[in-house]
Design a protein around this motif. Structure first.
Motif, PDB file in Angstrom:
ATOM      1  N   LYS A  20       0.832  -1.209   0.000  1.00  0.00           N
ATOM      2  CA  LYS A  20       0.000   0.000   0.000  1.00  0.00           C
ATOM      3  C   LYS A  20       0.871   1.265   0.000  1.00  0.00           C
ATOM      4  N   SER A  21       1.896   1.231   0.838  1.00  0.00           N
ATOM      5  CA  SER A  21       2.763   2.399   0.955  1.00  0.00           C
ATOM      6  C   SER A  21       3.594   2.614  -0.314  1.00  0.00           C
ATOM      7  N   VAL A  22       4.122   1.525  -0.888  1.00  0.00           N
ATOM      8  CA  VAL A  22       4.923   1.642  -2.121  1.00  0.00           C
ATOM      9  C   VAL A  22       4.060   2.234  -3.241  1.00  0.00           C
ATOM     10  N   GLU A  47       2.869   6.547  -6.977  1.00  0.00           N
ATOM     11  CA  GLU A  47       1.912   7.482  -7.590  1.00  0.00           C
ATOM     12  C   GLU A  47       2.434   8.909  -7.506  1.00  0.00           C
ATOM     13  N   LYS A  48       2.973   9.239  -6.316  1.00  0.00           N
ATOM     14  CA  LYS A  48       3.495  10.596  -6.101  1.00  0.00           C
ATOM     15  C   LYS A  48       4.672  10.895  -7.031  1.00  0.00           C
ATOM     16  N   ALA A  49       5.489   9.847  -7.287  1.00  0.00           N
ATOM     17  CA  ALA A  49       6.682  10.028  -8.124  1.00  0.00           C
ATOM     18  C   ALA A  49       6.363   9.885  -9.607  1.00  0.00           C
ATOM     19  N   THR A  71      15.750   1.006  18.422  1.00  0.00           N
ATOM     20  CA  THR A  71      15.168   1.374  19.719  1.00  0.00           C
ATOM     21  C   THR A  71      14.890   2.872  19.808  1.00  0.00           C
ATOM     22  N   SER A  72      13.801   3.211  20.499  1.00  0.00           N
ATOM     23  CA  SER A  72      13.416   4.611  20.670  1.00  0.00           C
ATOM     24  C   SER A  72      14.043   5.219  21.910  1.00  0.00           C
ATOM     25  N   SER A  73      14.562   4.384  22.811  1.00  0.00           N
ATOM     26  CA  SER A  73      15.006   4.953  24.092  1.00  0.00           C
ATOM     27  C   SER A  73      16.002   4.099  24.854  1.00  0.00           C
ATOM     28  N   MET A 101      20.049   2.920  14.983  1.00  0.00           N
ATOM     29  CA  MET A 101      19.530   3.574  13.760  1.00  0.00           C
ATOM     30  C   MET A 101      18.061   3.786  14.044  1.00  0.00           C
ATOM     31  N   HIS A 102      17.721   4.985  14.513  1.00  0.00           N
ATOM     32  CA  HIS A 102      16.363   5.252  14.974  1.00  0.00           C
ATOM     33  C   HIS A 102      15.593   5.979  13.878  1.00  0.00           C
ATOM     34  N   PHE A 103      14.743   5.228  13.196  1.00  0.00           N
ATOM     35  CA  PHE A 103      13.899   5.779  12.126  1.00  0.00           C
ATOM     36  C   PHE A 103      12.636   6.370  12.745  1.00  0.00           C
ATOM     37  N   MET A 104      11.971   7.245  12.001  1.00  0.00           N
ATOM     38  CA  MET A 104      10.744   7.880  12.490  1.00  0.00           C
ATOM     39  C   MET A 104       9.535   7.353  11.719  1.00  0.00           C
ATOM     40  N   ASN A 105       8.418   7.352  12.368  1.00  0.00           N
ATOM     41  CA  ASN A 105       7.160   6.826  11.833  1.00  0.00           C
ATOM     42  C   ASN A 105       6.319   7.968  11.209  1.00  0.00           C
ATOM     43  N   PRO A 106       5.814   7.864   9.986  1.00  0.00           N
ATOM     44  CA  PRO A 106       5.958   6.764   9.036  1.00  0.00           C
ATOM     45  C   PRO A 106       7.302   6.806   8.303  1.00  0.00           C
ATOM     46  N   PRO A 126       8.573   5.672   5.474  1.00  0.00           N
ATOM     47  CA  PRO A 126       8.750   6.073   4.074  1.00  0.00           C
ATOM     48  C   PRO A 126       8.662   7.586   3.860  1.00  0.00           C
ATOM     49  N   VAL A 127       8.096   8.317   4.832  1.00  0.00           N
ATOM     50  CA  VAL A 127       7.872   9.765   4.662  1.00  0.00           C
ATOM     51  C   VAL A 127       8.894  10.598   5.439  1.00  0.00           C
ATOM     52  N   MET A 128       9.229  10.173   6.647  1.00  0.00           N
ATOM     53  CA  MET A 128      10.030  11.024   7.530  1.00  0.00           C
ATOM     54  C   MET A 128      11.518  10.956   7.167  1.00  0.00           C
ATOM     55  N   SER A 133      15.389  12.710  20.226  1.00  0.00           N
ATOM     56  CA  SER A 133      14.005  12.740  19.723  1.00  0.00           C
ATOM     57  C   SER A 133      12.984  12.514  20.832  1.00  0.00           C
ATOM     58  N   ASN A 134      13.135  11.413  21.546  1.00  0.00           N
ATOM     59  CA  ASN A 134      12.088  11.094  22.520  1.00  0.00           C
ATOM     60  C   ASN A 134      12.255  11.800  23.860  1.00  0.00           C
ATOM     61  N   ARG A 135      13.464  12.301  24.142  1.00  0.00           N
ATOM     62  CA  ARG A 135      13.630  13.084  25.363  1.00  0.00           C
ATOM     63  C   ARG A 135      12.874  14.408  25.248  1.00  0.00           C
TER      64      ARG A 135
HETATM   65  N1  CAA Z   1       3.711   5.634   3.130  1.00  0.00           N
HETATM   66  C1  CAA Z   1       3.838   6.448   2.080  1.00  0.00           C
HETATM   67  N2  CAA Z   1       3.340   7.696   2.033  1.00  0.00           N
HETATM   68  C2  CAA Z   1       2.672   8.137   3.102  1.00  0.00           C
HETATM   69  C3  CAA Z   1       2.482   7.339   4.255  1.00  0.00           C
HETATM   70  C4  CAA Z   1       3.034   6.037   4.246  1.00  0.00           C
HETATM   71  N3  CAA Z   1       2.948   5.203   5.286  1.00  0.00           N
HETATM   72  N4  CAA Z   1       1.782   8.069   5.174  1.00  0.00           N
HETATM   73  C5  CAA Z   1       1.547   9.269   4.620  1.00  0.00           C
HETATM   74  N5  CAA Z   1       2.078   9.320   3.364  1.00  0.00           N
HETATM   75  C6  CAA Z   1       2.059  10.438   2.432  1.00  0.00           C
HETATM   76  C7  CAA Z   1       0.677  10.638   1.830  1.00  0.00           C
HETATM   77  O1  CAA Z   1       0.536   9.879   0.665  1.00  0.00           O
HETATM   78  C8  CAA Z   1       0.669  12.120   1.555  1.00  0.00           C
HETATM   79  O2  CAA Z   1       1.274  12.405   0.339  1.00  0.00           O
HETATM   80  P1  CAA Z   1       0.833  13.722  -0.501  1.00  0.00           P
HETATM   81  O3  CAA Z   1       1.064  14.898   0.409  1.00  0.00           O
HETATM   82  O4  CAA Z   1       1.720  13.710  -1.684  1.00  0.00           O
HETATM   83  O5  CAA Z   1      -0.610  13.476  -0.806  1.00  0.00           O
HETATM   84  C9  CAA Z   1       1.558  12.710   2.635  1.00  0.00           C
HETATM   85  O6  CAA Z   1       2.356  11.636   3.165  1.00  0.00           O
HETATM   86  C10 CAA Z   1       0.707  13.311   3.734  1.00  0.00           C
HETATM   87  O7  CAA Z   1      -0.183  12.323   4.228  1.00  0.00           O
HETATM   88  P2  CAA Z   1      -1.717  12.564   4.562  1.00  0.00           P
HETATM   89  O8  CAA Z   1      -2.277  13.593   3.644  1.00  0.00           O
HETATM   90  O9  CAA Z   1      -2.378  11.231   4.638  1.00  0.00           O
HETATM   91  O10 CAA Z   1      -1.759  13.078   6.058  1.00  0.00           O
HETATM   92  P3  CAA Z   1      -0.916  14.243   6.745  1.00  0.00           P
HETATM   93  O11 CAA Z   1      -0.834  15.462   5.905  1.00  0.00           O
HETATM   94  O12 CAA Z   1      -1.398  14.345   8.133  1.00  0.00           O
HETATM   95  O13 CAA Z   1       0.559  13.648   6.796  1.00  0.00           O
HETATM   96  C11 CAA Z   1       2.120  12.643   8.241  1.00  0.00           C
HETATM   97  C12 CAA Z   1       0.839  12.462   7.442  1.00  0.00           C
HETATM   98  C13 CAA Z   1       3.312  12.776   7.274  1.00  0.00           C
HETATM   99  C14 CAA Z   1       2.290  11.376   9.067  1.00  0.00           C
HETATM  100  C15 CAA Z   1       2.004  13.928   9.119  1.00  0.00           C
HETATM  101  O14 CAA Z   1       0.822  13.860   9.853  1.00  0.00           O
HETATM  102  C16 CAA Z   1       3.145  14.083  10.069  1.00  0.00           C
HETATM  103  O15 CAA Z   1       4.236  14.496   9.702  1.00  0.00           O
HETATM  104  N6  CAA Z   1       2.914  13.745  11.351  1.00  0.00           N
HETATM  105  C17 CAA Z   1       3.931  13.758  12.383  1.00  0.00           C
HETATM  106  C18 CAA Z   1       4.756  12.523  12.260  1.00  0.00           C
HETATM  107  C19 CAA Z   1       5.805  12.438  13.330  1.00  0.00           C
HETATM  108  O16 CAA Z   1       6.000  13.313  14.148  1.00  0.00           O
HETATM  109  N7  CAA Z   1       6.527  11.312  13.331  1.00  0.00           N
HETATM  110  C20 CAA Z   1       7.520  11.035  14.307  1.00  0.00           C
HETATM  111  C21 CAA Z   1       6.912  10.234  15.410  1.00  0.00           C
HETATM  112  S1  CAA Z   1       8.075   9.865  16.650  1.00  0.00           S
HETATM  113  C22 CAA Z   1       8.818   8.481  16.120  1.00  0.00           C
HETATM  114  O17 CAA Z   1       8.489   7.863  15.169  1.00  0.00           O
HETATM  115  C23 CAA Z   1       9.952   8.033  16.937  1.00  0.00           C
HETATM  116  C24 CAA Z   1       9.676   7.305  18.161  1.00  0.00           C
HETATM  117  O18 CAA Z   1      10.613   6.717  18.671  1.00  0.00           O
HETATM  118  C25 CAA Z   1       8.395   7.266  18.860  1.00  0.00           C
END
Ligand code: CAA
Length: 287
Positions: free
Chosen positions: A49-51, A56-58, A120-122, A141-146, A148-150, A191-193
């Motif tokens: 789903k994510s790919v 599509e975006k690319a 690990t987050s912490s 190597m602490h990745f952020m959620n989601p 593929p986007v962060m 990040s988490n602190r």
């Molecule tokens: N895969 C691929 N693309 C994704 C996706 C996924 N899983 N989730 C969202 N996207 C894309 C969408 O397709 C969309 O693309 P377009 O703008 O081109 O349409 C874009 O990201 C924005 O998504 P949405 O319109 O659905 O929703 P949104 O504008 O709210 O964005 C978000 C979603 C990027 C998650 C945004 O809400 C955001 O940045 N939130 C904060 C995320 C954050 O802070 N993350 C860190 C959490 S802390 C952590 O991870 C570490 C820890 O240790 C706890």
């Protein structure tokens, strides 16, 4: 250190899936291992789903891209799949004994020169590394959620992590289009602190009746330009994960300012974990 040719990912939850996806999207073969029944089927569907979204975006064909990326990912239940990997990233539950057991298992099968990373987050990278016979090759190597986007990958050196290991994961992060930032091995790193006290305080605001959940999130979105509010973010991260991180911060920094809000404990006990269970501070079944 030579380029990373093959990556292993232990744990096919939200983070493991995302990590596997970004390496496979960048052209690297990946082995994903998870023993939880049903996790691998769910992982495949989530990654596909994510790919498709990314393709599509690319402006690429979602069908072709999904076929190519999933074709680079092997899914399995045995850590023996890590035998040919240069880098193995652990992304299992946020619990030290579980991570120690996981690193012992990975250390036993990964090639001698392979890097073992934890998402690990912490939890202390030094303590995780001590479970292996190669602490110089263990790193955070602490990745952020989601994933593929962060853009960020927080890179954490344990006490014995070598310069070569840190440099290799910095390069590996850049190679998958991420921006690595280094932090030292303190509980919660940077990040988490910084993030978790804000989320916890938002939960205290709800608990004490300062405002309703929607209002708390609106204040932070409209007033501070956050993309989503702290309660929605807790639901995205997982309330169980937030609780585990706050407990590590409180215990390992020895400071009660990180004490988890009683409402967070109650929500986790009730199974209101956020998006992954359909309900947390907000209801996702209705959305
Ligand atoms: N895969 C691929 N693309 C994704 C996706 C996924 N899983 N989730 C969202 N996207 C894309 C969408 O397709 C969309 O693309 P377009 O703008 O081109 O349409 C874009 O990201 C924005 O998504 P949405 O319109 O659905 O929703 P949104 O504008 O709210 O964005 C978000 C979603 C990027 C998650 C945004 O809400 C955001 O940045 N939130 C904060 C995320 C954050 O802070 N993350 C860190 C959490 S802390 C952590 O991870 C570490 C820890 O240790 C706890």
């Amino acid at each position: 250190m030579a380029k990373i040719q093959k990556v292993g990912v232990l744990g096919a939850g939200t983070m493991g899936n995302g990590i596997a996806q970004v390496f496979a999207q960048a052209g690297t073969p990946v082995s994903v291992v998870d023993t939880f029944p049903g996790a691998l089927e769910k992982a495949k569907a989530t990654i596909e789903k994510s790919v498709r979204k990314v393709a599509e975006k690319a402006g690429k064909s979602p069908d072709e891209e999904a076929r190519a990326v999933l074709g680079r990912i092997a899914f399995g239940a045995e850590t023996g799949a890590f035998e040919g990997c240069d880098l193995v990233v652990e992304a299992i539950v946020e619990d030290l004994p579980a991570k120690v057991a996981a690193f012992r298992a990975i250390d036993a099968v990964a090639p001698a020169g392979a890097i073992l990373a934890s998402n690990t987050s912490s939890i202390s990278i030094t303590r995780i590394a001590a479970a292996t016979k190669r602490p110089a090759s263990v790193v955070g190597m602490h990745f952020m959620n989601p994933v593929p986007v962060m853009k960020l990958v927080e890179i954490i050196r344990g006490q014995l992590t070598s310069d070569e290991t840190a440099a290799a994961v910095v390069e590996a992060s850049k190679a998958v289009g991420k921006i690595p930032v280094e932090a030292s091995d303190f509980p919660g790193f940077v990040s988490n602190r910084v993030l978790m006290p804000m989320i916890n305080e938002a939960i205290f605001c709800l608990h004490e009746g300062v405002a309703k959940a929607e209002a708390i999130d609106e204040v932070m979105k409209l007033g501070m330009n956050h993309p989503i509010g702290p309660l929605a973010l807790a639901d995205l991260i997982g309330n169980d994960v937030c609780l585990a991180i706050l407990e590590v911060l409180q215990r390992d920094l020895g400071d009660d300012k990180y004490r988890p809000c009683p409402l967070l404990r109650r929500m986790v006990a009730a199974g209101l974990l956020g998006r992954k269970t359909g309900r947390g501070f907000f209801d996702y079944a209705k959305r």
